[in-house]
Design an enzyme around this catalytic site. Structure first.
Site, PDB file in Angstrom:
ATOM      1  N   HIS A  52       0.803  -1.220   0.000  1.00 51.83           N
ATOM      2  CA  HIS A  52       0.000   0.000   0.000  1.00 51.83           C
ATOM      3  C   HIS A  52       0.846   1.285   0.000  1.00 51.83           C
ATOM      4  O   HIS A  52       0.705   2.115  -0.908  1.00 51.83           O
ATOM      5  CB  HIS A  52      -0.993  -0.043   1.176  1.00 51.83           C
ATOM      6  CG  HIS A  52      -1.604   1.276   1.489  1.00 51.83           C
ATOM      7  ND1 HIS A  52      -2.457   1.927   0.613  1.00 51.83           N
ATOM      8  CD2 HIS A  52      -1.471   2.098   2.556  1.00 51.83           C
ATOM      9  CE1 HIS A  52      -2.819   3.077   1.149  1.00 51.83           C
ATOM     10  NE2 HIS A  52      -2.233   3.212   2.315  1.00 51.83           N
ATOM     11  N   HIS A  76       4.093   6.710   5.493  1.00 51.54           N
ATOM     12  CA  HIS A  76       2.904   7.403   5.997  1.00 51.54           C
ATOM     13  C   HIS A  76       2.071   6.613   7.014  1.00 51.54           C
ATOM     14  O   HIS A  76       1.410   7.212   7.852  1.00 51.54           O
ATOM     15  CB  HIS A  76       2.033   7.941   4.849  1.00 51.54           C
ATOM     16  CG  HIS A  76       1.089   6.947   4.253  1.00 51.54           C
ATOM     17  ND1 HIS A  76       1.408   6.161   3.176  1.00 51.54           N
ATOM     18  CD2 HIS A  76      -0.186   6.610   4.588  1.00 51.54           C
ATOM     19  CE1 HIS A  76       0.396   5.398   2.860  1.00 51.54           C
ATOM     20  NE2 HIS A  76      -0.598   5.632   3.702  1.00 51.54           N
ATOM     21  N   GLU A  80       1.166   5.049  12.783  1.00 49.83           N
ATOM     22  CA  GLU A  80      -0.174   4.657  13.216  1.00 49.83           C
ATOM     23  C   GLU A  80      -0.299   3.154  13.451  1.00 49.83           C
ATOM     24  O   GLU A  80      -0.975   2.714  14.364  1.00 49.83           O
ATOM     25  CB  GLU A  80      -1.199   5.098  12.169  1.00 49.83           C
ATOM     26  CG  GLU A  80      -2.568   5.294  12.770  1.00 49.83           C
ATOM     27  CD  GLU A  80      -3.580   5.709  11.719  1.00 49.83           C
ATOM     28  OE1 GLU A  80      -4.762   5.465  11.958  1.00 49.83           O
ATOM     29  OE2 GLU A  80      -3.183   6.261  10.686  1.00 49.83           O
ATOM     30  N   ASP A  81       0.364   2.392  12.606  1.00 51.95           N
ATOM     31  CA  ASP A  81       0.116   0.952  12.611  1.00 51.95           C
ATOM     32  C   ASP A  81       1.212   0.095  13.229  1.00 51.95           C
ATOM     33  O   ASP A  81       1.060  -1.114  13.329  1.00 51.95           O
ATOM     34  CB  ASP A  81      -0.087   0.447  11.161  1.00 51.95           C
ATOM     35  CG  ASP A  81      -1.284   1.119  10.505  1.00 51.95           C
ATOM     36  OD1 ASP A  81      -2.118   1.653  11.242  1.00 51.95           O
ATOM     37  OD2 ASP A  81      -1.365   1.104   9.275  1.00 51.95           O
ATOM     38  N   ASP A 142      -2.579   8.166  -0.992  1.00 53.74           N
ATOM     39  CA  ASP A 142      -3.034   7.144  -0.045  1.00 53.74           C
ATOM     40  C   ASP A 142      -4.475   6.745  -0.367  1.00 53.74           C
ATOM     41  O   ASP A 142      -4.823   5.574  -0.501  1.00 53.74           O
ATOM     42  CB  ASP A 142      -2.911   7.747   1.363  1.00 53.74           C
ATOM     43  CG  ASP A 142      -3.571   6.904   2.436  1.00 53.74           C
ATOM     44  OD1 ASP A 142      -3.292   5.705   2.506  1.00 53.74           O
ATOM     45  OD2 ASP A 142      -4.359   7.479   3.222  1.00 53.74           O
TER      46      ASP A 142
HETATM   47 MN    MN Z   1      -2.478   4.552   4.096  1.00 54.34          MN
END
Ligand code: MN
Length: 492
Positions: A52, A76, A80-81, A142
């Protein structure tokens, strides 16, 4: 895994094609960093997660984006992940890239639902844009990849993401003059938001264009020959199909009559100088008779988002109606990539300067302060100022926020009391509309003024949405009644 490696090489090659001096080592490093951080994670489709960010990065590289932007795109989703923090990223990649990643991470976390989510999202987009417009660009990349892979999500989520893209992302891309991205965002989303209409428009477009490809190649040959004869150097001539969603919108505007949409295919002539644009227009008009009222000079009068071209529609070979768009190479790049075509890169400090020369970017910066102030008020008063608000634009690109379903009259009074009082008509997105037309997010509104007008019509009260407009109309009507009473007082 081999295919991932190939994808990385493709990304590097794309960057080098645009700029042989591009910092591809940095991009490789960012890729390895992200791949490591996302290790073991999978997309809903079952693919490794890194697919991605890599796709988003490729999209930006295709646009010729600078290495910092491509690297930020690769990173990016890391904060967050994964367990990796923004601090870790900053140690490795420095402040500029980290600030972009931070910006995207902030955009990503939305806890609201429904209208609140919508408003909050819009607000965040504007704030992010005012701070660093590159963040929005990465967000678009994105989102485009997420839209391309929507099928692996549950239907409800699919619809929500597509709708948000159609109603928030696409108008902002349009506002930034990014025609290419706007078109992609719209067409990928259209399919999920209005599936039946999508199928119908797609079928119609295919039907209308299939038989015409050969015809358009003939026309191109003829034009090439004539321009060569006239000694005009041409960069290229190509034809483009109208994107599906804007075709759908246009069909609706033309009382659902597809035959009134002349620009399903338009021929684009790209030349090197502005003077050549006008010369080409003259040659076309000598060859083929133009349709009345369809010659548009967006070079002398650019669209609010900076779009420039000459448009004309002519009775072409065999009497067929064909639209031509004539522009310079620079105008073409601006039309496709908008402000992204004008990144200015500071060689000394190795940073990319946000584009600030555009009037509306300055406007956004101002608005950001205003928004922050309102957010503070909001905490104090516990009143949601942004609920049911829309953002519309003046032809100069100033942003005006209004309540939902506000009319051009509200808009006029918001600009100035005199503009409201003398308002005689309005154009929304360059079309004349009635004064009670509800405005939509992203509309460009122009107020037509009649200097001899005595004042507002009392009828406007029935549809205005702002207190400002309401009180001005009442006030003015009352004054006029009073002066009438003075004039005719003797009769009463
Ligand atoms: Mn993304």
């Amino acid at each position: 895994m081999t295919s991932l490696k190939q994808d990385v090489e493709k990304l590097i090659q794309t960057m080098l094609d645009h700029n042989p001096k591009a910092d591809v080592d940095l991009v490789r490093l960012a890729y390895e960093f992200a791949e490591h951080a996302h290790e073991g994670q999978k997309r809903m489709s079952g693919e490794p997660y890194i697919v991605h960010p890599l796709a988003a990065a490729q999209f930006l590289a295709d646009m010729g984006a600078h290495a910092h932007i491509v690297a930020a795109a690769l990173l990016h989703d890391v904060p967050e992940d994964t367990g990796v923090t923004l601090k870790d990223i900053e140690k490795e990649f420095g402040k500029d890239i980290t600030s972009m990643v931070r910006g995207i991470t902030k955009l990503g976390t939305l806890k609201y639902r429904g209208v609140e989510r919508y408003i909050e999202n819009l607000r965040k987009m504007f704030v992010a844009m005012a701070q660093d417009v590159r963040v929005i660009l990465i967000k678009f990349a994105d989102r485009l990849h997420n839209l391309q892979t929507l099928d692996s999500l549950p239907p409800k989520k699919r619809y929500r993401i597509a709708l948000e893209s159609l109603e928030i992302f696409a108008p902002i891309a349009n506002r930034l003059g990014m025609g290419e991205i706007k078109g992609l965002l719209e067409d990928y989303s259209f399919k999920y938001v209005y599936p039946k209409e999508y199928e119908w428009v797609k079928h119609t477009r295919d039907q209308k264009t299939q038989v015409r490809e050969e015809y358009f190649n003939q026309v191109i040959k003829k034009v090439q020959y004539e321009l060569k004869k006239a000694g005009i150097e041409v960069e290229n001539i190509h034809w483009r199909k109208k994107n599906l969603y804007s075709m759908y919108e246009k069909i609706q505007r033309n009382e659902n009559d597809i035959n009134r949409v002349y620009d399903i295919i338009a021929l684009r002539i790209v030349v090197h100088h502005i003077a050549d644009c006008y010369a080409v227009l003259g040659i076309l008009h000598k060859l083929w008779k133009p349709l009345k009222g369809r010659i548009k000079d967006y070079i002398a009068q650019p669209k609010p988002n900076g779009y420039q071209s000459l448009h004309t529609t002519v009775f072409c070979m065999d009497g067929e109606i064909v639209e031509f768009q004539i522009r310079t190479v620079e105008m073409h790049e601006t039309a496709e990539y908008g402000i992204a075509a004008h990144w200015n890169y500071d060689e000394k400090t190795s940073t990319i300067l946000p584009v600030k020369e555009l009037a509306w970017v300055k406007e956004l910066a101002k608005m950001q302060k205003d928004i922050m102030k309102r957010v503070q008020d909001l905490e104090l008063l516990k009143v949601d100022f942004f609920k049911n608000r829309i953002f519309v634009f003046t032809p100069k690109g100033d942003v005006i926020d209004l309540p939902e379903d506000a009319s051009p009259v509200d808009f006029a009074y918001c600009i100035h009391t005199d503009i409201g009082n003398m308002c005689s008509g309005a154009k929304v997105n360059e079309r004349i509309v009635s004064l009670d037309t509800p405005l939509k997010n992203g509309d460009v509104v122009e107020i037509l003024i009649d200097k001899n007008r005595k004042g507002p019509s009392p009828d406007w009260i029935s549809f205005v949405k702002t207190n400002q407009a309401r009180s001005r109309i009442k006030q003015n009507t009352k004054q006029r009644l009073l002066s009438l009473n003075k004039l005719f007082g003797s009769f009463t």
